[in-house]
Design an enzyme around this catalytic site. Sequence first.
Site, PDB file in Angstrom:
ATOM      1  N   ASN A  43       0.838  -1.382  -0.133  1.00  0.00           N
ATOM      2  CA  ASN A  43      -0.075  -0.380  -0.049  1.00  0.00           C
ATOM      3  C   ASN A  43       1.064   1.426  -0.171  1.00  0.00           C
ATOM      4  O   ASN A  43       1.877   1.280   0.636  1.00  0.00           O
ATOM      5  CB  ASN A  43      -0.613   0.036   1.518  1.00  0.00           C
ATOM      6  CG  ASN A  43      -0.642   0.008   2.330  1.00  0.00           C
ATOM      7  OD1 ASN A  43      -0.025  -0.714   3.111  1.00  0.00           O
ATOM      8  ND2 ASN A  43      -1.224   0.956   3.394  1.00  0.00           N
ATOM      9  N   GLU A  45       0.239   5.321   0.565  1.00  0.00           N
ATOM     10  CA  GLU A  45      -0.883   6.071   0.374  1.00  0.00           C
ATOM     11  C   GLU A  45      -0.578   8.223  -0.051  1.00  0.00           C
ATOM     12  O   GLU A  45       1.100   7.856  -0.163  1.00  0.00           O
ATOM     13  CB  GLU A  45      -0.781   6.431   2.634  1.00  0.00           C
ATOM     14  CG  GLU A  45      -1.363   5.361   3.413  1.00  0.00           C
ATOM     15  CD  GLU A  45      -1.265   5.561   4.633  1.00  0.00           C
ATOM     16  OE1 GLU A  45      -2.381   4.493   5.241  1.00  0.00           O
ATOM     17  OE2 GLU A  45      -1.761   5.938   5.278  1.00  0.00           O
ATOM     18  N   GLU A  56      -2.977  -4.739  -2.882  1.00  0.00           N
ATOM     19  CA  GLU A  56      -3.512  -5.286  -3.529  1.00  0.00           C
ATOM     20  C   GLU A  56      -4.054  -4.833  -4.968  1.00  0.00           C
ATOM     21  O   GLU A  56      -3.325  -5.755  -5.867  1.00  0.00           O
ATOM     22  CB  GLU A  56      -5.305  -6.560  -3.104  1.00  0.00           C
ATOM     23  CG  GLU A  56      -5.338  -6.906  -2.125  1.00  0.00           C
ATOM     24  CD  GLU A  56      -5.158  -5.599  -0.996  1.00  0.00           C
ATOM     25  OE1 GLU A  56      -6.202  -6.748   0.031  1.00  0.00           O
ATOM     26  OE2 GLU A  56      -4.948  -4.510  -1.069  1.00  0.00           O
TER      27      GLU A  56
END
Length: 142
Positions: A43, A45, A56
């Site tokens: 991930n 951000e 994913e």
Amino acid sequence: MNKAAPLIEAAKAARKRAYAPYSQFHVGCAVESADGTVALGANMENACYRLGVCAEQSALAAAQQAFGLEKVRRLIVVGGPADSGEEAGAPVTPCGGCRQAIQEAAALSGHDIEIVCCDHTGEQSITTTIRELLPAAFSLGD
């Protein structure tokens, strides 16, 4: 030995490369192709929250480039708070948007993709499929 163990380790390594300064929730993902090729993602951000990318989605984009979504057979997700320590936690499952993206790969491949959801240690896990996680998904015909 658990056949997913090497993929869990790969997803744990990807998790270490997550960029999550706002949520402090780090997730890594390993996507395996029919021939055993693996693509990784984590991930990422952003200060503009909507520009963040889930692990994913990141791994599926890498998989498309490495071998094509039509060859995806299995996906491993490892996640939890950045400061989780050595103690096991609860398995992390894909969010709704990621489930839809995994469903797209399943529709292209013609296979119900296996998903192994793990805590940050990789010790606590559940194994499921995209059909079980998203039974009424939009698909290519929609």
